[in-house]
Scaffold this active site. Structure first.
Site, short mmCIF file in Angstrom:
data_model
loop_
_atom_site.label_atom_id
_atom_site.label_comp_id
_atom_site.label_asym_id
_atom_site.label_seq_id
_atom_site.Cartn_x
_atom_site.Cartn_y
_atom_site.Cartn_z
N ILE A 23 -51.05 13.83 13.18
CA ILE A 23 -52.43 13.41 13.39
C ILE A 23 -52.50 11.94 13.76
O ILE A 23 -53.28 11.55 14.64
CB ILE A 23 -53.28 13.70 12.14
CG1 ILE A 23 -53.39 15.22 11.91
CG2 ILE A 23 -54.67 13.08 12.27
CD1 ILE A 23 -54.00 15.60 10.58
N TYR A 158 -52.32 18.20 -4.72
CA TYR A 158 -52.76 17.75 -3.40
C TYR A 158 -54.28 17.75 -3.31
O TYR A 158 -54.89 16.78 -2.85
CB TYR A 158 -52.16 18.65 -2.33
CG TYR A 158 -52.67 18.37 -0.94
CD1 TYR A 158 -52.28 17.23 -0.26
CD2 TYR A 158 -53.54 19.25 -0.31
CE1 TYR A 158 -52.75 16.96 1.02
CE2 TYR A 158 -54.01 19.00 0.97
CZ TYR A 158 -53.61 17.86 1.63
OH TYR A 158 -54.09 17.59 2.89
N LYS A 162 -57.15 14.71 -2.56
CA LYS A 162 -58.14 14.77 -1.50
C LYS A 162 -59.56 14.69 -2.07
O LYS A 162 -60.46 14.11 -1.45
CB LYS A 162 -57.94 16.04 -0.67
CG LYS A 162 -56.61 16.04 0.08
CD LYS A 162 -56.57 14.89 1.10
CE LYS A 162 -55.22 14.53 1.59
NZ LYS A 162 -55.20 13.50 2.64
N THR A 193 -48.16 20.36 11.95
CA THR A 193 -47.43 19.10 12.02
C THR A 193 -46.21 19.20 11.11
O THR A 193 -45.91 20.25 10.55
CB THR A 193 -48.31 17.92 11.53
OG1 THR A 193 -48.55 18.07 10.12
CG2 THR A 193 -49.65 17.88 12.26
#
Length: 245
Positions: A23, A158, A162, A193
């Site tokens: 990104i 995770y 966030k 990715t």
């Protein structure tokens, strides 16, 4: 009916972390295509140099850095100021992920994820903000995730990082809006990715073909930057067409 024209980014300067791949790299490419100059930071300097060769050394300034270190973030911002004399926008993009039970990661891996995703984002913003405030306008666009709204069953730590980014952005929006600084989050679903390869994702997995592409996330970031200064996006969540939200 008058159509609103996108804000022209020509000559503006954008600092982007994690720009060596995925990104971050796609965002640098999209910003340069839109007319902006970019200061790009990452730990893999050789990849940044290849990006600068591709996009043009006159448009790209490379900085080897680690977002977990305040000094590295300060170098990135200073490089933009030294090169172009201004900073208009910052994109805290660096993030690491891992998929599995909350017990799956080691203590060191948990600490590294929290430090990178949360503390690193804070350090990047703190380095850029004094210069945006001095200009009296600017953008902070945090690359978060749809996991920040509803984490999956295999990404608790995770998702927590966030959620933290969303809380940071919401609070900063209330702190900075009247000072001309727009704070936004872009929140993609899974993106094809290097992210989390070897930590719950497998390179070459056919399922990755159904994910979003880095260029699609970069498009969202540039669109946020191109908004007229009279409006702002607080959060933008998006998924590929074939994926359940």
């Amino acid at each position: 009916m008058t159509l609103m024209q996108p804000r022209d980014l020509t000559g503006t300067v954008v600092a982007i972390t994690g720009a060596s791949a995925g990104i971050g790299r796609a965002t640098a490419e999209a910003c340069v295509a839109a007319g902006a100059n970019v200061a790009v930071g990452a730990r893999r300097l050789e990849r940044l140099d290849a990006l600068a060769d591709e996009l043009g050394r006159d448009r790209v300034e490379c900085v080897e850095m680690d977002v977990r270190e305040p000094a590295g973030n300060a170098r990135l911002v200073q490089a933009a100021l030294d090169r172009w004399g201004r900073l208009d926008s910052v994109v805290p993009n660096v993030g690491i992920g891992s998929y599995g039970s909350i017990l799956h990661m080691s203590d060191d891996e948990v600490a590294d994820m929290v430090d990178t995703n949360v503390t690193g984002t804070v350090h990047t913003i703190r380095a850029a903000l004094p210069h945006l405030l001095e200009r009296g306008e600017g953008d902070v666009v945090i690359v978060a995730s749809v996991a920040s709204f509803r984490g999956g069953a295999d990404e608790a730590v995770y998702a927590a990082t966030k959620f933290a980014q969303q809380g940071l952005a919401g609070s900063l929006d209330r702190e900075l809006r009247e000072k001309g600084i727009r704070v936004s989050t872009v929140n993609p679903a899974g993106v094809e990715t290097e992210f989390a390869i070897g930590r719950g994702r497998t390179e070459g997995d056919p399922a990755l073909a159904e994910y979003l592409r880095p260029e699609q996330v970069a498009h969202a970031i540039v669109t946020v930057l191109q908004q007229p200064r009279s409006m702002r996006t607080q959060s933008w969540a998006f998924w590929p067409m074939g994926q359940q939200s």
